[in-house]
Design an enzyme around this catalytic site. Structure first.
Site, short mmCIF file in Angstrom:
data_model
loop_
_atom_site.label_atom_id
_atom_site.label_comp_id
_atom_site.label_asym_id
_atom_site.label_seq_id
_atom_site.Cartn_x
_atom_site.Cartn_y
_atom_site.Cartn_z
N HIS A 6 -1.31 4.59 6.75
CA HIS A 6 -0.43 3.86 5.84
C HIS A 6 0.42 4.82 5.02
CE1 HIS A 6 -3.99 4.51 3.19
NE2 HIS A 6 -3.05 4.75 2.28
N ARG A 10 3.88 3.38 -5.20
CA ARG A 10 3.49 2.87 -6.53
C ARG A 10 4.53 1.86 -6.97
NH1 ARG A 10 2.14 8.37 -6.74
NH2 ARG A 10 -0.08 8.68 -7.09
N GLU A 55 0.72 0.58 1.62
CA GLU A 55 -0.21 0.33 0.52
C GLU A 55 0.61 0.26 -0.76
OE1 GLU A 55 -3.36 2.87 -2.14
OE2 GLU A 55 -3.27 3.31 0.00
N ASN A 59 -0.72 0.34 -10.88
CA ASN A 59 -1.56 0.91 -11.93
C ASN A 59 -1.32 0.10 -13.18
OD1 ASN A 59 -2.75 3.40 -10.67
ND2 ASN A 59 -0.59 3.75 -10.25
N HIS A 73 13.14 7.50 2.93
CA HIS A 73 13.17 6.05 3.10
C HIS A 73 12.10 5.62 4.10
CE1 HIS A 73 15.82 7.54 6.36
NE2 HIS A 73 15.27 6.55 7.07
N GLU A 121 15.54 1.58 5.43
CA GLU A 121 16.56 1.52 6.47
C GLU A 121 16.16 0.42 7.45
OE1 GLU A 121 18.71 4.35 9.83
OE2 GLU A 121 16.80 4.98 8.97
#
Length: 126
Positions: A6, A10, A55, A59, A73, A121
């Site tokens: 993965h 964030r 993922e 936080n 990207h 993209e």
């Protein structure tokens, strides 16, 4: 045997980002894990026919991140770049490059930004 698992991003608002990737790009939320002791929540999104996942990490209490200059990207193959771009635009995505052929080539691409400013993209795949 090794394989790609993965990419972690964030995000400042987990549900907003999950909606962008699922409703806008047609991914599925594969699983979610809330870790109150660590003050974060993880949501994994992806396509059912691929091993690669994203993922999304939230936080607690952090609404914005500096993206830095090293990240380029994500690239996602779609059947119709123009239609996907319009769908994402209707979900509030910022389109930074309108659909069209890549410079000096024929491949149709577009660039959009997700709600946190990550560049994506879109590449037309038959």
């Amino acid at each position: 045997m090794s394989r790609f698992l993965h990419t972690m991003l964030r995000v400042g608002d987990l549900q907003r980002s999950v909606d962008f990737y699922t409703k806008g790009l047609g991914m599925t939320e594969l699983r979610r894990r809330d870790v109150p002791d660590g003050q974060y929540t993880l949501a994994f999104v992806g396509y059912g026919d691929s091993n690669a996942e994203i993922e999304l990490t939230y936080n607690y209490g952090t609404e914005k991140y500096d993206l830095g200059t090293a990240f380029g990207h994500l690239a996602i193959g779609v059947p119709d770049v123009a239609a996907t771009t319009e769908k994402l635009r209707s979900h509030g995505a910022k389109v930074t490059r309108e659909p069209g052929p890549v410079k000096f080539g024929t491949t149709i691409i577009a660039f959009v930004e997700d709600p946190d400013g990550y560049k994506i993209e879109l590449i037309q795949r038959g």
